[in-house]
Design a protein around this motif. Structure first.
Motif, PDB file in Angstrom:
ATOM      1  N   LEU A 138       0.978  -1.147  -0.056  1.00 48.46           N
ATOM      2  CA  LEU A 138      -0.061   0.010   0.002  1.00 48.46           C
ATOM      3  C   LEU A 138       0.957   1.190  -0.114  1.00 48.46           C
ATOM      4  N   GLY A 139       1.778   1.286   0.852  1.00 45.86           N
ATOM      5  CA  GLY A 139       2.899   2.403   0.934  1.00 45.86           C
ATOM      6  C   GLY A 139       3.447   2.408  -0.528  1.00 45.86           C
ATOM      7  N   ALA A 140       3.965   1.470  -1.068  1.00 46.84           N
ATOM      8  CA  ALA A 140       4.529   1.617  -2.353  1.00 46.84           C
ATOM      9  C   ALA A 140       3.830   2.001  -3.424  1.00 46.84           C
ATOM     10  N   LEU A 141       2.537   1.650  -3.470  1.00 44.17           N
ATOM     11  CA  LEU A 141       1.563   2.090  -4.549  1.00 44.17           C
ATOM     12  C   LEU A 141       1.338   3.408  -4.399  1.00 44.17           C
ATOM     13  N   THR A 142       0.842   3.763  -3.112  1.00 44.77           N
ATOM     14  CA  THR A 142       0.329   5.189  -3.074  1.00 44.77           C
ATOM     15  C   THR A 142       1.313   6.282  -3.229  1.00 44.77           C
ATOM     16  N   HIS A 143       2.688   5.905  -3.029  1.00 45.46           N
ATOM     17  CA  HIS A 143       3.878   6.980  -3.420  1.00 45.46           C
ATOM     18  C   HIS A 143       4.076   6.722  -4.733  1.00 45.46           C
ATOM     19  N   ARG A 144       3.983   5.725  -5.473  1.00 46.86           N
ATOM     20  CA  ARG A 144       3.931   5.604  -6.703  1.00 46.86           C
ATOM     21  C   ARG A 144       3.141   6.576  -7.620  1.00 46.86           C
ATOM     22  N   VAL A 145       1.861   6.317  -7.191  1.00 47.28           N
ATOM     23  CA  VAL A 145       0.667   7.207  -7.868  1.00 47.28           C
ATOM     24  C   VAL A 145       1.071   8.652  -7.433  1.00 47.28           C
ATOM     25  N   VAL A 146       1.411   8.960  -6.293  1.00 49.64           N
ATOM     26  CA  VAL A 146       1.600  10.462  -5.850  1.00 49.64           C
ATOM     27  C   VAL A 146       2.723  11.027  -6.591  1.00 49.64           C
ATOM     28  N   ASP A 147       3.850  10.293  -6.683  1.00 42.39           N
ATOM     29  CA  ASP A 147       4.997  10.666  -7.459  1.00 42.39           C
ATOM     30  C   ASP A 147       4.683  10.863  -8.885  1.00 42.39           C
ATOM     31  N   GLN A 148       3.863  10.058  -9.599  1.00 46.55           N
ATOM     32  CA  GLN A 148       3.667  10.200 -11.040  1.00 46.55           C
ATOM     33  C   GLN A 148       2.848  11.429 -11.046  1.00 46.55           C
ATOM     34  N   LEU A 149       1.990  11.730 -10.234  1.00 48.23           N
ATOM     35  CA  LEU A 149       1.160  12.905 -10.368  1.00 48.23           C
ATOM     36  C   LEU A 149       1.919  14.182  -9.876  1.00 48.23           C
TER      37      LEU A 149
END
Length: 162
Positions: A138-149
């Motif tokens: 969950l931490g990895a995927l939320t940070h990946r999406v936030v970073d992409q945005l």
């Protein structure tokens, strides 16, 4: 124009599940926060952001960016919080057009009283339902999406500098 890449069944199930979970989780956490502490989610966000700074102070512009709100919307919300004695606003010493939001002693007491119940609700409704590996995922995927945005805030329409 390229044809749309429709979601397959697995992707659609994940997407719809995420959206439903987010709505239900936000609704339940907001309900409990209001019931237990008399604070809205926005109140809690303002108070927690201020309480995490060394002097309990942030430029209104920085606070609006953190909350992904326009300065106008935040200013209206802060007026209501000021009326309840949770925050004050001061002129910005180095920018006559800016203002600084300041946590009051009552605001600090409100966040310190609300935080234990809120974190217990976050644990009960999300964290404790996950395995350590799921929390990492969950931490990895939320940070990946936030970073992409780009962590970017939506652009306010035509907000005056506050």
């Amino acid at each position: 124009m390229d044809a749309p890449r429709w979601l397959d069944e697995r992707e659609d199930r994940a997407w719809r599940g995420y959206r439903r979970m987010r709505r239900l989780l936000d609704l339940e956490l907001a309900r409990e926060l209001t019931q237990d502490a008399g604070l809205s989610e926005a109140d809690y966000d303002v108070l927690s952001d201020l309480s995490e700074t060394p002097q309990g102070r942030l430029r209104l512009r920085e606070l609006a960016d953190r909350m992904l709100w326009s300065r106008s919307r935040l200013s209206h919300h802060l007026t209501r919080m000021q009326q309840r004695g949770l925050v004050t606003r001061e002129e910005c010493a180095d920018d006559a057009r800016g203002s600084v939001v300041v946590l009051t002693p009552a605001g600090r007491q409100a966040i310190e009283s609300a935080a234990p119940g809120h974190v217990a609700a976050v644990r009960r409704h999300l964290i404790d339902l996950l395995t350590p590996a799921e929390i990492d995922a969950l931490g990895a995927l939320t940070h990946r999406v936030v970073d992409q945005l780009g962590g970017r805030a939506p652009q306010p329409r035509h907000d005056a500098e506050v």
